[in-house]
Scaffold this motif. Structure first.
Motif, PDB file in Angstrom:
ATOM      1  N   LYS A   1      45.683  41.180  28.556  1.00 42.84           N
ATOM      2  CA  LYS A   1      44.579  41.190  29.296  1.00 42.84           C
ATOM      3  C   LYS A   1      44.805  41.363  30.788  1.00 42.84           C
ATOM      4  CE  LYS A   1      42.306  37.200  26.721  1.00 42.84           C
ATOM      5  NZ  LYS A   1      42.604  35.970  26.474  1.00 42.84           N
TER       6      LYS A   1
ATOM      7  N   ASN B   1      36.339  38.724  28.822  1.00 47.11           N
ATOM      8  CA  ASN B   1      37.891  39.284  28.533  1.00 47.11           C
ATOM      9  C   ASN B   1      37.706  40.511  27.727  1.00 47.11           C
ATOM     10  OD1 ASN B   1      39.275  36.812  29.651  1.00 47.11           O
ATOM     11  ND2 ASN B   1      38.857  35.779  27.830  1.00 47.11           N
ATOM     12  N   TYR B   2      36.943  41.249  27.792  1.00 48.37           N
ATOM     13  CA  TYR B   2      36.868  42.596  27.451  1.00 48.37           C
ATOM     14  C   TYR B   2      36.089  43.490  28.413  1.00 48.37           C
ATOM     15  CZ  TYR B   2      32.237  41.881  25.234  1.00 48.37           C
ATOM     16  OH  TYR B   2      30.906  41.517  25.087  1.00 48.37           O
TER      17      TYR B   2
END
Length: 202
Positions: free
Chosen positions: A93, A117-118
């Motif tokens: 991440k 988180n993408y």
């Protein structure tokens, strides 16, 4: 004498049947050749994806990770969610910001953003100028295909002229071949129109 005449008549009929078979063969052959051209045109037009991101352009983007250049495909999973959306999940991440920034600074005209988180990338909006350029390319392709159809007609007519016994029959066959080629030209025009409508709707 009667037997000889019968044999002569049989031979004449055989010759006539041969001519008919040859003509049928030529008609089938020209139809097959033109149909293959039509199928290829459909394939070529289907490859013109107007509003779809090409996922392959991202695979080899180099990301600076700890002073070392890494290919994006080696440090993240890249998914085509739908024709308009790409999702990038980093293996770590902490690299998300670096990936996002590198894609933004590339010359790919893409605008990635981080969410949940993408990284998400949406298709750039298709401008009027871009639409016109694409339509121009499609029309050019269409004209080239119509020229190919007419060339096929000319080649087959030249071949058939040597096998046609009379002017009347020659005219009749020319009309038949003209109808066949006209039919395929109409189909190409319809395909072109459909693709133009698709571009204008997006």
């Amino acid at each position: 004498m009667k037997n000889k005449n019968k044999n002569k008549n049989k031979n004449k009929n055989k010759d006539k049947n041969k001519d008919k078979i040859n003509l049928n063969y030529f008609f089938e052959k020209i139809n097959k050749k033109l149909n293959n051209l039509l199928i290829q045109t459909k394939i070529d037009f289907s490859k013109i994806k107007i509003n779809q991101i090409n996922i392959n352009i991202l695979y080899n983007i180099s990301i600076n990770i700890n002073s070392k250049l890494e290919k994006l495909k080696n440090i993240a999973n890249i998914f085509l969610i739908n024709p308009q959306t790409i999702k990038i999940i980093a293996h770590e991440k902490k690299n998300l910001l670096k990936i996002e920034k590198t894609i933004k600074n590339s010359n790919l005209d893409l605008n990635p953003f981080i969410t949940n988180n993408y990284i998400k990338i949406l298709t750039p909006k298709l401008t009027e100028e871009k639409r016109k350029k694409i339509i121009k390319i499609i029309k050019k392709k269409s004209e080239n295909i119509k020229i190919s159809i007419r060339n096929i007609r000319r080649i087959f007519l030249n071949k058939l002229k040597k096998k046609i016994p009379s002017k009347d029959e020659e005219k009749n066959i020319q009309n038949k071949i003209q109808k066949i080629t006209n039919n395929y030209i109409i189909k190409i025009k319809e395909l072109t129109k459909q693709k133009e409508i698709e571009i204008l709707k997006i």
